[in-house]
Scaffold this motif. Structure first.
Motif, PDB file in Angstrom:
ATOM      1  N   THR A  25       0.838  -1.200   0.000  1.00 17.10           N
ATOM      2  CA  THR A  25       0.000   0.000   0.000  1.00 17.10           C
ATOM      3  C   THR A  25       0.874   1.252   0.000  1.00 17.10           C
ATOM      4  O   THR A  25       0.612   2.209  -0.737  1.00 17.10           O
ATOM      5  N   THR A 150      -5.656  -7.100   0.925  1.00 14.22           N
ATOM      6  CA  THR A 150      -4.905  -5.988   0.330  1.00 14.22           C
ATOM      7  C   THR A 150      -4.024  -6.478  -0.806  1.00 14.22           C
ATOM      8  O   THR A 150      -4.034  -5.910  -1.906  1.00 14.22           O
ATOM      9  N   LEU A 153      -6.037  -7.375  -3.849  1.00 14.20           N
ATOM     10  CA  LEU A 153      -6.527  -6.189  -4.545  1.00 14.20           C
ATOM     11  C   LEU A 153      -5.394  -5.522  -5.345  1.00 14.20           C
ATOM     12  O   LEU A 153      -5.575  -5.132  -6.501  1.00 14.20           O
ATOM     13  N   LEU A 188      -7.767   2.001   0.475  1.00  9.36           N
ATOM     14  CA  LEU A 188      -6.768   1.003   0.852  1.00  9.36           C
ATOM     15  C   LEU A 188      -5.770   1.604   1.838  1.00  9.36           C
ATOM     16  O   LEU A 188      -5.415   0.987   2.853  1.00  9.36           O
ATOM     17  N   THR A 191      -7.510   2.073   5.235  1.00  6.02           N
ATOM     18  CA  THR A 191      -7.638   0.798   5.949  1.00  6.02           C
ATOM     19  C   THR A 191      -6.315   0.384   6.569  1.00  6.02           C
ATOM     20  O   THR A 191      -6.252  -0.017   7.728  1.00  6.02           O
ATOM     21  N   THR A 192      -5.253   0.482   5.778  1.00  2.00           N
ATOM     22  CA  THR A 192      -3.951   0.055   6.275  1.00  2.00           C
ATOM     23  C   THR A 192      -3.514   0.906   7.462  1.00  2.00           C
ATOM     24  O   THR A 192      -3.007   0.387   8.464  1.00  2.00           O
TER      25      THR A 192
END
Lengths: 421, 269
Positions: A25, A150, A153, A188, A191-192
């Motif tokens: 990410t 993750t 994705l 993303l 979220t991370t």
């Protein structure tokens, strides 16, 4: 082998999964220019955590992380709204939002501590700098699940994100929904970052996205290798930090993870083979030394050219004021050792090998000069003053033309005609 | 002329403004298909903005654009685009082939990776610009002219009926300039329409069939022969054209003095 307790194993699973997700990410965040924004996002989660605690009175992770997600996202939206259409520069918007949200978070947590010092303190302080030691297996498994999602994705959308990060205008023309892809990437990142809060805390969460990715970029030049390496660095840093903290319980885990990532970055910065400081300095030093050698040979050659009958004296070279007497001596000695010059009875003489090389050097330099003088529309990037052979840099017909105009003015070095173009 | 094909690009009543300042004012123009079209005008005339408005990258205050007689579509039958070289970060972790492959993404669609067919198309595009040997080169290591050719190859890989290019000849070496012009002629021979923002008045007549003279508004548009005239250029550039004339004259008169070899410049480079 360090004996790993059950608790430590759970924490290891959680932080390693976090490092895995954060590396990939973080690479995308970095390439899309979102590194600073992810830091603002992390800081903007603090008021959300506090508000969630005030509202629910619970210290459970899901409730608090939901709060974190809410104000974190709000912070990002606010930065986007403030900096849209150049109303405010993005870095200023990020700075303002980061500080205000973090300030609000600190104020709120102060109020909470005064109201219920015992219950709140431990839980909320853990979110400031991270406190993964108390991680439950369910929490570690959640992080692992999100990390796997993750990676899936990123694998699925690697092509699309590569395009949007490299050239968003082109992506838009080709019909890709750039805003949607940007939004997904931001989700993303959010979220991370939120996932990282219990482990490394609000203040340092962005670091585990940014630092492994930056370190990975120093080693590789393509996207997929960068993603893989950044994730590996993330895992390595997480594991190192967690194990160190398990060995020395007085040291907090979150900062140790970030420090471990920082060490990886520092090592990369120093020793990476092409972008590293050591490699660059070595190459520069070698280049400089070579340049000095060429300069000496070129100077001797032009002196000789001016007065072909008389040998070149050290005094004549010194009068050029290129080198001090000591340096000149050292350079001459070096050239003699290499068999390019010898001390004749009346001064310095070029050996056959030295004369050939000197002629090549002078020829290349004069051709470049002629190129600069005669070609109005040139590709400056093609010029390489260190190159003794020009044939592979400029088209042969152009080299021939430049040589002709040099020869017309008597500037084509004698003895260089035979050398390959 | 009934039954004639629709113009490749039709721009109607197009106005673009940033806040209250107009950047393009009421542009009405039809660009015929299968021609090499130059867009010429002084700095800040709105040349790039016109391209970006045609591509849908800026939102106009008013007006519309049609491509091949239809509202602009994206993707498969959209426009090929060569942006200005400075518009991307050349330190991005991709190599030459990666960039050219991006031109095939539109056809590939979501989630699918470029395969052998796409790679062949990209290599063919690289051959057309003479860059096939540098396919695996990191893009940061390219010269300016080579970067320009990579962008051109990416546009060729798009395989579009209409191409829009923003100053592809700017700051490139003679070899690259020749290579780009060769590609333009190949595209025209294949019936494609190519619109090129161009800054060098000297080469307009040599390169293009059709010209748009632009300075905020459209001063003139049409075949070179009728349109690229001194009066129209004066109307486009105003007093600045005389300055250009003088500069050109000075260059013609100027002489180049001879210079002997000097030691190469000191290490700091």
């Amino acid at each position: 082998m360090i004996p790993v307790e059950y608790n430590t194993a759970v924490v290891l699973l959680g932080t390693a999964a976090l490092g895995l997700a954060a590396g990939s990410t973080g690479s995308l965040a970095l390439l899309r220019g979102r590194a600073l924004l992810s830091d603002a996002l992390a800081h903007a989660t603090l008021p959300g955590i506090c508000l969630a605690f005030l509202l629910t009175g619970s210290r459970s992770h899901p409730a608090l992380l939901l709060g974190a997600l809410a104000t974190g996202a709000l912070g990002v939206v606010l930065v986007a709204a403030l900096s849209r259409r150049g109303r405010i520069k993005e870095d200023a918007a990020i700075g303002a939002v980061l500080a205000c949200f973090f300030g609000a978070g600190i104020a709120l947590s102060g109020a909470i501590q005064r109201r219920s010092p015992d219950a709140a303190q431990a839980g909320l302080d853990g979110f400031l700098l991270g406190q993964p030691a108390g991680m439950l297996l369910s929490e570690a498994l959640t992080i692992a699940g999100v990390a796997v999602a993750t990676l899936l994705l990123v694998a699925l959308l690697a092509k699309e994100w590569k395009l949007v990060c490299f050239d968003p205008d082109f992506a838009a023309i080709e019909g890709w929904p750039v805003r949607l892809l940007d939004l997904l990437l931001m989700l993303l990142i959010t979220t991370t970052v939120v996932l990282a809060l219990p482990a490394v805390g609000v203040v340092l969460a962005a670091a585990i996205l940014i630092i492994p990715a930056t370190a990975a970029r120093l080693w590789v030049d393509r996207l997929v290798p960068m993603l893989i390496l950044a994730s590996s660095f993330g895992v390595l840093a997480s594991v190192t930090g967690t194990l160190l903290s398990a060995r020395f319980p007085a040291l907090p885990t979150g900062p140790l993870i970030v420090l471990a990532a920082g060490c990886l970055f520092l090592i990369s910065l120093l020793v990476s083979p092409r972008r590293g400081i050591v490699a660059r300095a070595t190459a520069e030093r070698r280049r400089r030394r070579e340049r000095e050698r060429r300069r000496l040979l070129g100077t001797i050659f032009t002196e000789q050219e001016a007065a072909p009958e008389s040998p070149v004296s050290e005094g004549a070279l010194a009068r050029r004021r290129v080198w001090g007497p000591g340096r000149l001596r050292a350079h001459l000695e070096d050239a003699r050792r290499r068999g390019w010059i010898r001390w004749g009875p009346r001064g310095i003489e070029l050996t056959d090998a030295g004369r050939q090389r000197a002629a090549r050097i002078v020829r290349a330099s004069r051709i470049w000069e002629q190129y600069l003088l005669s070609q109005a529309q040139i590709d400056r990037d093609l010029i390489d003053l260190d190159a003794e052979e020009i044939g592979h840099l400029l088209p042969p017909h152009l080299v021939a033309e430049l040589e002709r105009s040099l020869a017309d003015r008597g500037l084509l070095p004698l003895g260089s005609e035979g050398s390959p173009a | 002329m009934s039954g004639a094909p629709p113009p490749a690009i039709e721009v109607h009543d197009l106005t673009v403004s940033y806040h209250a300042k107009p950047v393009l004012w009421d542009i009405d123009v039809e660009i015929p298909a299968g021609q090499l079209v130059g867009v010429v005008g002084p700095n800040g005339a709105g040349k790039s903005t016109l391209l970006r408005a045609i591509l849908g990258l800026v939102r106009p205050a008013s007006g519309w654009v049609r491509i091949d007689g239809e509202p602009r579509r994206r993707g498969r039958h959209g426009c090929g685009y060569v942006p200005q070289r400075e518009s991307v970060d050349w330190d991005f972790p991709v190599d030459v082939l990666d960039v050219v492959l991006m031109g095939t993404y539109g056809n590939l669609g979501w989630f699918r990776r470029p395969g052998r067919r796409e790679r062949e198309r990209a290599m063919h595009a690289l051959e057309q610009v003479g860059m096939q040997d540098l396919a695996r080169r990191q893009i940061a290591e390219l010269s300016g002219g080579q970067q320009q050719r990579v962008f051109l190859a990416r546009a060729l890989a798009q395989d579009a009926p209409v191409y829009l290019m923003d100053e592809p000849f700017s700051g490139v070496d003679a070899a690259t300039e020749a290579a780009i012009f060769e590609v333009l002629r190949t595209l025209r021979a294949a019936g494609r329409t190519v619109v090129v923002v161009h800054h060098d008045l000297q080469t307009v007549e040599e390169y293009f069939d059709h010209v748009l003279l632009l300075n905020l508004r459209l001063v003139a548009a049409g075949p070179i022969r009728d349109t690229f005239t001194r009066e129209n250029l004066l109307a486009t550039y105003g007093g600045r054209l005389t300055l250009l004339d003088e500069a050109a004259e000075a260059v013609r008169r100027g002489s180049v003095d001879t210079t002997a070899w000097r030691p190469p410049p000191d290490g700091a480079s």
